[in-house]
Scaffold this motif. Structure first.
Motif, mmCIF file in Angstrom:
data_model
loop_
_atom_site.group_PDB
_atom_site.id
_atom_site.type_symbol
_atom_site.label_atom_id
_atom_site.label_comp_id
_atom_site.label_asym_id
_atom_site.label_seq_id
_atom_site.Cartn_x
_atom_site.Cartn_y
_atom_site.Cartn_z
ATOM 1 N N LEU A 148 -10.521 -0.914 -12.785
ATOM 2 C CA LEU A 148 -11.775 -0.184 -12.681
ATOM 3 C C LEU A 148 -12.266 -0.204 -11.233
ATOM 4 O O LEU A 148 -12.294 -1.256 -10.597
ATOM 5 N N GLY A 149 -12.651 0.966 -10.729
ATOM 6 C CA GLY A 149 -13.170 1.018 -9.368
ATOM 7 C C GLY A 149 -13.628 2.412 -9.015
ATOM 8 O O GLY A 149 -13.228 3.389 -9.637
ATOM 9 N N SER A 150 -14.463 2.508 -8.017
ATOM 10 C CA SER A 150 -14.972 3.797 -7.572
ATOM 11 C C SER A 150 -13.910 4.525 -6.758
ATOM 12 O O SER A 150 -12.844 3.989 -6.457
ATOM 13 N N ASN A 151 -14.192 5.780 -6.405
ATOM 14 C CA ASN A 151 -13.277 6.532 -5.543
ATOM 15 C C ASN A 151 -13.072 5.787 -4.235
ATOM 16 O O ASN A 151 -14.027 5.316 -3.615
ATOM 17 N N GLY A 152 -11.819 5.694 -3.805
ATOM 18 C CA GLY A 152 -11.522 5.029 -2.547
ATOM 19 C C GLY A 152 -11.342 3.534 -2.655
ATOM 20 O O GLY A 152 -11.112 2.860 -1.648
ATOM 21 N N ALA A 153 -11.400 2.995 -3.874
ATOM 22 C CA ALA A 153 -11.264 1.548 -4.039
ATOM 23 C C ALA A 153 -9.827 1.078 -3.853
ATOM 24 O O ALA A 153 -9.581 -0.104 -3.613
ATOM 25 N N GLY A 154 -8.858 1.990 -3.988
ATOM 26 C CA GLY A 154 -7.452 1.624 -3.818
ATOM 27 C C GLY A 154 -6.644 1.655 -5.100
ATOM 28 O O GLY A 154 -5.480 1.240 -5.112
ATOM 29 N N LYS A 155 -7.220 2.180 -6.181
ATOM 30 C CA LYS A 155 -6.538 2.182 -7.483
ATOM 31 C C LYS A 155 -5.238 2.988 -7.445
ATOM 32 O O LYS A 155 -4.180 2.502 -7.850
ATOM 33 N N THR A 156 -5.329 4.230 -6.981
ATOM 34 C CA THR A 156 -4.148 5.090 -6.952
ATOM 35 C C THR A 156 -3.094 4.546 -5.997
ATOM 36 O O THR A 156 -1.889 4.623 -6.277
ATOM 37 N N THR A 157 -3.522 3.981 -4.879
ATOM 38 C CA THR A 157 -2.571 3.389 -3.938
ATOM 39 C C THR A 157 -1.783 2.272 -4.605
ATOM 40 O O THR A 157 -0.557 2.181 -4.459
ATOM 41 N N LEU A 158 -2.459 1.414 -5.360
ATOM 42 C CA LEU A 158 -1.765 0.322 -6.047
ATOM 43 C C LEU A 158 -0.777 0.871 -7.067
ATOM 44 O O LEU A 158 0.359 0.385 -7.174
ATOM 45 N N VAL A 159 -1.175 1.883 -7.823
ATOM 46 C CA VAL A 159 -0.276 2.472 -8.817
ATOM 47 C C VAL A 159 0.938 3.089 -8.132
ATOM 48 O O VAL A 159 2.073 2.955 -8.611
ATOM 49 N N ARG A 160 0.742 3.761 -7.017
ATOM 50 C CA ARG A 160 1.869 4.367 -6.301
ATOM 51 C C ARG A 160 2.825 3.297 -5.783
ATOM 52 O O ARG A 160 4.043 3.499 -5.768
ATOM 53 N N ILE A 161 2.297 2.163 -5.378
ATOM 54 C CA ILE A 161 3.162 1.065 -4.940
ATOM 55 C C ILE A 161 3.952 0.507 -6.123
ATOM 56 O O ILE A 161 5.173 0.316 -6.043
ATOM 57 N N LEU A 162 3.275 0.275 -7.243
ATOM 58 C CA LEU A 162 3.937 -0.305 -8.413
ATOM 59 C C LEU A 162 4.971 0.638 -9.020
ATOM 60 O O LEU A 162 5.921 0.181 -9.662
ATOM 61 N N SER A 163 4.789 1.935 -8.819
ATOM 62 C CA SER A 163 5.756 2.900 -9.350
ATOM 63 C C SER A 163 6.819 3.272 -8.318
ATOM 64 O O SER A 163 7.541 4.249 -8.498
ATOM 65 N N THR A 164 6.899 2.540 -7.222
ATOM 66 C CA THR A 164 7.909 2.645 -6.157
ATOM 67 C C THR A 164 7.789 3.928 -5.342
ATOM 68 O O THR A 164 8.717 4.300 -4.628
ATOM 69 N N LEU A 165 6.653 4.599 -5.421
ATOM 70 C CA LEU A 165 6.442 5.806 -4.616
ATOM 71 C C LEU A 165 5.954 5.480 -3.210
ATOM 72 O O LEU A 165 5.920 6.358 -2.351
ATOM 73 N N MET A 166 5.585 4.226 -2.991
ATOM 74 C CA MET A 166 5.034 3.814 -1.709
ATOM 75 C C MET A 166 5.357 2.335 -1.511
ATOM 76 O O MET A 166 5.411 1.566 -2.480
ATOM 77 N N ARG A 167 5.598 1.939 -0.276
ATOM 78 C CA ARG A 167 5.896 0.541 0.022
ATOM 79 C C ARG A 167 4.628 -0.204 0.424
ATOM 80 O O ARG A 167 3.796 0.320 1.157
ATOM 81 N N ALA A 168 4.508 -1.424 -0.046
ATOM 82 C CA ALA A 168 3.402 -2.281 0.374
ATOM 83 C C ALA A 168 3.678 -2.835 1.766
ATOM 84 O O ALA A 168 4.838 -2.979 2.174
ATOM 85 N N ASP A 169 2.606 -3.144 2.496
ATOM 86 C CA ASP A 169 2.763 -3.767 3.811
ATOM 87 C C ASP A 169 3.031 -5.258 3.683
ATOM 88 O O ASP A 169 3.681 -5.856 4.551
ATOM 89 N N ALA A 170 2.507 -5.858 2.629
ATOM 90 C CA ALA A 170 2.680 -7.299 2.411
ATOM 91 C C ALA A 170 2.496 -7.590 0.933
ATOM 92 O O ALA A 170 1.958 -6.775 0.184
ATOM 93 N N GLY A 171 2.940 -8.772 0.526
ATOM 94 C CA GLY A 171 2.809 -9.176 -0.857
ATOM 95 C C GLY A 171 4.045 -8.842 -1.666
ATOM 96 O O GLY A 171 5.041 -8.312 -1.155
#
Length: 262
Positions: free
Chosen positions: A44-67
């Motif tokens: 749960l989060g407002s627009n710009g909180a990073g929700k979609t970015t996290l989903v894109r990382i978990l679905s291998t569409l984007m690489r994380a910088d760390a972690g």
């Protein structure tokens, strides 16, 4: 603990210290979370909180910088192919081809995934999602809720154990939203693990087994609805006459006008 027992309790999704920045803008600042198998986890989060970015990382569409992160026990960085075989992603915009019928959409995806008996797969999914009567109609004629249910059905071809739903009810009317909610509940009831992103409070309240609040790139709270409610002072009991909400009135009225295939 035996290997079998360890596997049985292993989280379907485990995220540890995920960070992501874009041109100096820190979007994710060390996200940690775990999602148990067969549950609905709402981010749960407002627009710009990073929700979609996290989903894109978990679905291998984007690489994380760390972690690091694991999905179904597969490491995101070391085993991205195995992760992709274990998941499905339904984004904010439906992937339905409106020029095809509902059944043709399902048959097409089944063939693209090189699975046997595409017609049988399509018919079973149409029945599961209450779309059998509309299966021969062009998807362009579907309501928003029907189109979204078809979209989710398409994402389940191949029976992935984990599904990411990125704000699945965005832009839907109250009736269609209720239909999609029922679909999401049925996924978890069938053993599918669901990570759901939303900025709608009642959506998280209605659906989630656990809720994490993502704010400015960090998880600031994570727990069941009951646990989160205990963070606030006890409510003062007052007796007032409760009036129905507009949504309740709307759903009551349209509920008498026909079935789901509208």
């Amino acid at each position: 603990m035996s290997t079998a027992s360890a596997t049985a309790v292993r989280p379907a999704i485990r995220v540890a210290g995920i960070e992501k920045s874009f041109k100096g803008l820190h979007v994710l600042r060390g996200v940690d979370l775990e999602v148990e198998p067969g549950t609905i986890f709402a981010l749960l989060g407002s627009n710009g909180a990073g929700k979609t970015t996290l989903v894109r990382i978990l679905s291998t569409l984007m690489r994380a910088d760390a972690g690091s992160a694991q999905v179904q026990g597969f490491d995101l960085a070391a085993e991205p192919g195995a992760v992709r075989e274990s998941i499905s992603l339904t984004g904010q915009s439906a992937a339905v081809d409106e020029r095809l019928s509902g059944r043709e959409n399902l048959v097409l995806i089944t063939r693209l995934r090189h699975l046997p008996k595409p017609g049988l797969v399509a018919d079973e999914l149409l029945e599961r999602f209450g779309l059998t009567d509309a299966g021969g109609r062009m998807a362009a004629t579907y309501s928003g809720g029907m189109r979204r249910r078809l979209d989710i059905a398409m994402s389940l071809i191949g029976e992935p154990p984990v599904i990411f739903l990125d704000e699945p009810t965005t832009g839907l009317d109250p009736q269609s939203r209720k239909e999609v909610w029922a679909t999401i509940r049925s996924l978890a009831d069938g053993g599918t693990t669901v990570l759901l992103t939303t900025q709608t409070l009642d959506e998280a309240e209605q659906l989630a087994d656990r809720i994490a609040i993502l704010h400015e790139g960090r998880i600031i709270q994570n727990g069941t609805l009951a646990e989160l409610k205990r963070l606030l002072p006890a409510a003062t009991v007052e007796y007032v006459e409760r009036q129905p909400t507009l949504e309740e009135v709307f759903l009551t009225l349209v509920g008498t006008a026909g079935g789901t295939n509208r």
